[in-house]
Scaffold this motif. Structure first.
Motif, PDB file in Angstrom:
ATOM      1  N   GLN A 152       0.849  -1.183   0.000  1.00 17.48           N
ATOM      2  CA  GLN A 152       0.000   0.000   0.000  1.00 17.48           C
ATOM      3  C   GLN A 152       0.885   1.234   0.000  1.00 17.48           C
ATOM      4  O   GLN A 152       1.764   1.402   0.836  1.00 17.48           O
ATOM      5  CB  GLN A 152      -0.897   0.003   1.241  1.00 17.48           C
ATOM      6  CG  GLN A 152      -2.043   0.986   1.173  1.00 17.48           C
ATOM      7  CD  GLN A 152      -3.189   0.489   0.302  1.00 17.48           C
ATOM      8  OE1 GLN A 152      -3.442  -0.711   0.248  1.00 17.48           O
ATOM      9  NE2 GLN A 152      -3.880   1.404  -0.371  1.00 17.48           N
ATOM     10  N   LEU A 153       0.652   2.121  -0.984  1.00 14.84           N
ATOM     11  CA  LEU A 153       1.375   3.390  -1.069  1.00 14.84           C
ATOM     12  C   LEU A 153       0.346   4.511  -1.017  1.00 14.84           C
ATOM     13  O   LEU A 153      -0.202   4.920  -2.034  1.00 14.84           O
ATOM     14  CB  LEU A 153       2.195   3.478  -2.373  1.00 14.84           C
ATOM     15  CG  LEU A 153       3.280   2.413  -2.564  1.00 14.84           C
ATOM     16  CD1 LEU A 153       3.937   2.570  -3.927  1.00 14.84           C
ATOM     17  CD2 LEU A 153       4.324   2.513  -1.457  1.00 14.84           C
ATOM     18  N   GLY A 154       0.070   4.982   0.200  1.00 14.25           N
ATOM     19  CA  GLY A 154      -1.000   5.964   0.368  1.00 14.25           C
ATOM     20  C   GLY A 154      -2.330   5.319   0.058  1.00 14.25           C
ATOM     21  O   GLY A 154      -2.679   4.287   0.621  1.00 14.25           O
ATOM     22  N   LYS A 155      -3.071   5.897  -0.895  1.00 12.39           N
ATOM     23  CA  LYS A 155      -4.361   5.338  -1.288  1.00 12.39           C
ATOM     24  C   LYS A 155      -4.218   4.351  -2.442  1.00 12.39           C
ATOM     25  O   LYS A 155      -5.205   3.762  -2.884  1.00 12.39           O
ATOM     26  CB  LYS A 155      -5.320   6.466  -1.693  1.00 12.39           C
ATOM     27  CG  LYS A 155      -5.710   7.379  -0.534  1.00 12.39           C
ATOM     28  CD  LYS A 155      -6.707   8.415  -0.986  1.00 12.39           C
ATOM     29  CE  LYS A 155      -7.132   9.318   0.182  1.00 12.39           C
ATOM     30  NZ  LYS A 155      -8.120  10.337  -0.243  1.00 12.39           N
ATOM     31  N   LYS A 156      -3.002   4.164  -2.941  1.00 10.98           N
ATOM     32  CA  LYS A 156      -2.783   3.292  -4.090  1.00 10.98           C
ATOM     33  C   LYS A 156      -2.053   2.024  -3.668  1.00 10.98           C
ATOM     34  O   LYS A 156      -1.449   1.959  -2.604  1.00 10.98           O
ATOM     35  CB  LYS A 156      -1.976   4.027  -5.165  1.00 10.98           C
ATOM     36  CG  LYS A 156      -2.672   5.270  -5.710  1.00 10.98           C
ATOM     37  CD  LYS A 156      -1.819   5.944  -6.776  1.00 10.98           C
ATOM     38  CE  LYS A 156      -2.520   7.178  -7.333  1.00 10.98           C
ATOM     39  NZ  LYS A 156      -1.696   7.848  -8.374  1.00 10.98           N
ATOM     40  N   ILE A 157      -2.109   1.002  -4.546  1.00  9.10           N
ATOM     41  CA  ILE A 157      -1.318  -0.199  -4.308  1.00  9.10           C
ATOM     42  C   ILE A 157      -0.299  -0.336  -5.437  1.00  9.10           C
ATOM     43  O   ILE A 157      -0.481   0.202  -6.527  1.00  9.10           O
ATOM     44  CB  ILE A 157      -2.192  -1.470  -4.228  1.00  9.10           C
ATOM     45  CG1 ILE A 157      -2.915  -1.729  -5.563  1.00  9.10           C
ATOM     46  CG2 ILE A 157      -3.167  -1.391  -3.083  1.00  9.10           C
ATOM     47  CD1 ILE A 157      -3.558  -3.095  -5.624  1.00  9.10           C
ATOM     48  N   ALA A 158       0.773  -1.056  -5.147  1.00 13.07           N
ATOM     49  CA  ALA A 158       1.825  -1.284  -6.138  1.00 13.07           C
ATOM     50  C   ALA A 158       2.386  -2.681  -5.952  1.00 13.07           C
ATOM     51  O   ALA A 158       2.288  -3.277  -4.872  1.00 13.07           O
ATOM     52  CB  ALA A 158       2.933  -0.241  -5.988  1.00 13.07           C
ATOM     53  N   LEU A 159       2.965  -3.225  -7.008  1.00 15.93           N
ATOM     54  CA  LEU A 159       3.617  -4.526  -6.916  1.00 15.93           C
ATOM     55  C   LEU A 159       4.886  -4.415  -6.087  1.00 15.93           C
ATOM     56  O   LEU A 159       5.650  -3.462  -6.230  1.00 15.93           O
ATOM     57  CB  LEU A 159       3.984  -5.031  -8.317  1.00 15.93           C
ATOM     58  CG  LEU A 159       2.860  -5.635  -9.165  1.00 15.93           C
ATOM     59  CD1 LEU A 159       3.307  -5.752 -10.608  1.00 15.93           C
ATOM     60  CD2 LEU A 159       2.450  -7.005  -8.620  1.00 15.93           C
ATOM     61  N   THR A 160       5.115  -5.374  -5.225  1.00 15.71           N
ATOM     62  CA  THR A 160       6.404  -5.468  -4.539  1.00 15.71           C
ATOM     63  C   THR A 160       7.420  -6.074  -5.519  1.00 15.71           C
ATOM     64  O   THR A 160       7.065  -6.500  -6.624  1.00 15.71           O
ATOM     65  CB  THR A 160       6.296  -6.382  -3.303  1.00 15.71           C
ATOM     66  OG1 THR A 160       5.942  -7.711  -3.753  1.00 15.71           O
ATOM     67  CG2 THR A 160       5.249  -5.865  -2.324  1.00 15.71           C
ATOM     68  N   ASP A 161       8.669  -6.154  -5.095  1.00  8.32           N
ATOM     69  CA  ASP A 161       9.680  -6.788  -5.943  1.00  8.32           C
ATOM     70  C   ASP A 161       9.307  -8.247  -6.219  1.00  8.32           C
ATOM     71  O   ASP A 161       9.505  -8.755  -7.325  1.00  8.32           O
ATOM     72  CB  ASP A 161      11.061  -6.719  -5.277  1.00  8.32           C
ATOM     73  CG  ASP A 161      11.641  -5.308  -5.296  1.00  8.32           C
ATOM     74  OD1 ASP A 161      11.139  -4.480  -6.088  1.00  8.32           O
ATOM     75  OD2 ASP A 161      12.574  -5.039  -4.523  1.00  8.32           O
ATOM     76  N   ALA A 162       8.769  -8.927  -5.194  1.00  8.64           N
ATOM     77  CA  ALA A 162       8.341 -10.321  -5.376  1.00  8.64           C
ATOM     78  C   ALA A 162       7.189 -10.404  -6.375  1.00  8.64           C
ATOM     79  O   ALA A 162       7.127 -11.325  -7.201  1.00  8.64           O
ATOM     80  CB  ALA A 162       7.927 -10.923  -4.034  1.00  8.64           C
ATOM     81  N   GLY A 163       6.276  -9.440  -6.299  1.00 10.25           N
ATOM     82  CA  GLY A 163       5.154  -9.408  -7.240  1.00 10.25           C
ATOM     83  C   GLY A 163       5.620  -9.190  -8.672  1.00 10.25           C
ATOM     84  O   GLY A 163       5.114  -9.821  -9.610  1.00 10.25           O
ATOM     85  N   LYS A 164       6.611  -8.296  -8.830  1.00 10.56           N
ATOM     86  CA  LYS A 164       7.157  -8.052 -10.171  1.00 10.56           C
ATOM     87  C   LYS A 164       7.845  -9.298 -10.718  1.00 10.56           C
ATOM     88  O   LYS A 164       7.795  -9.563 -11.920  1.00 10.56           O
ATOM     89  CB  LYS A 164       8.144  -6.890 -10.122  1.00 10.56           C
ATOM     90  CG  LYS A 164       7.498  -5.537  -9.838  1.00 10.56           C
ATOM     91  CD  LYS A 164       8.545  -4.446  -9.667  1.00 10.56           C
ATOM     92  CE  LYS A 164       7.897  -3.119  -9.294  1.00 10.56           C
ATOM     93  NZ  LYS A 164       8.910  -2.061  -9.038  1.00 10.56           N
TER      94      LYS A 164
END
Length: 301
Positions: free
Chosen positions: A58-70
């Protein structure tokens, strides 16, 4: 990453993971895979527990892939694609009596050419279900790479090395205007006269826009764009209303030109054409349905 580990997982979980990775939004991903937002969250959490890593952060109100997700994303895509190919291989074994074909098309071929191909294909193979998604060229390429589309029909330049592109037909872009426009009665329009005109344009990401801009840039012609619109029907409506002129595919304006609702002109010193292409993933198995659809498209050009 060991593909054996991925193969032991629930493929549906991988499909959900890929949808979230694409949208970076649990609700929109749920719409893509026909699940509720809580169900999407549960499946992602199960996958994280099985792998022992966090896949999103979670980055503020957004989500992003972690390195593992990438790291997981390309492997998951290959597993899902392999399962889809296996399903299609069984459909091929059963012949063209059943099956599903997902077609992606950029706006011009999708609205004016591909429906005709589908109609002829369905006449020959009525039990094969055909889905058509109309996007801009960039989005069609993304759909091919993510395996959302089996085949794509586009009028622009693709950049992905994983995409196979074969020539389909040549399209010409012509200048359109309302019948009462001062240039409509002219036998010849010169390139320099375009600088005095207001232009209606397609949105960024559109192949039509990219081709026109490339040609005008090469010829060092600058024009005034007064409006950007996301589909050719809207562009034609704006031109009919007198908001400006536009370069459009000859296929998109055939009906209006025949009816006298629009006038189409060629501009001296400017000949804008483009190759329309049929595209698919290089590593994708060409099923009987895909091959038959390509054959039908080539027979109708």
């Amino acid at each position: 990453m060991d593909l054996a580990i991925l193969a032991s997982m629930d493929v549906r979980d991988l499909e959900v993971f890929l949808a979230v990775a694409k949208r970076l939004n649990f609700t929109r991903a749920g719409e893509d895979v026909h699940l509720s937002q809580p169900s999407v969250s549960i499946r992602v959490r199960q996958l994280e527990q099985e792998l022992g890593v966090r896949l999103f952060e979670q980055l503020g109100k957004k989500i992003a892939l972690t390195d593992a997700g990438k790291l997981l994303e390309p492997h998951a895509r290959r597993v899902v694609a392999a399962v889809d190919d296996a399903r299609r291989a069984i459909e091929e074994y059963q012949g063209l009596a059943s099956g599903v074909l997902c077609i992606g098309a950029s706006t011009t071929p999708g609205m004016y050419l591909v429906p005709r191909i589908i109609a002829e294909f369905k006449r020959k193979h009525p039990k094969v279900v055909v889905h058509l998604g109309i996007k801009n060229t960039r989005q069609v390429e993304e759909g091919i790479l993510s395996n959302d589309f089996d085949l794509g029909f586009v009028g622009g330049h693709l950049i992905g090395k994983e995409v196979e592109a074969t020539r389909w037909m040549i399209d010409e872009l012509i200048l359109i205007m309302p019948p009462d426009h001062p240039l409509a009665a002219r036998k010849q329009i010169r390139m320099r006269e375009l600088t005095k005109e207001r232009f209606v344009s397609r949105e960024r990401g559109s192949a039509t826009r990219a081709v026109v801009e490339e040609y005008l840039h090469k010829l060092q012609v600058e024009v005034e764009t007064v409006m950007e619109l996301s589909n050719p029907e809207a562009v034609k409506g704006a031109v009919r209303s007198g908001l400006g002129v536009a370069f459009m595919s000859k296929f998109a304006v055939e009906t209006e030109v025949r009816a006298g609702a629009l006038v189409a002109k060629r501009v001296k010193e400017i000949e804008i054409s483009r190759e329309m292409k049929i595209v698919y993933r290089k590593d994708k198995h060409l099923s009987k349905a895909m091959s038959a659809f390509i054959e039908t498209a080539r027979s109708l050009r």
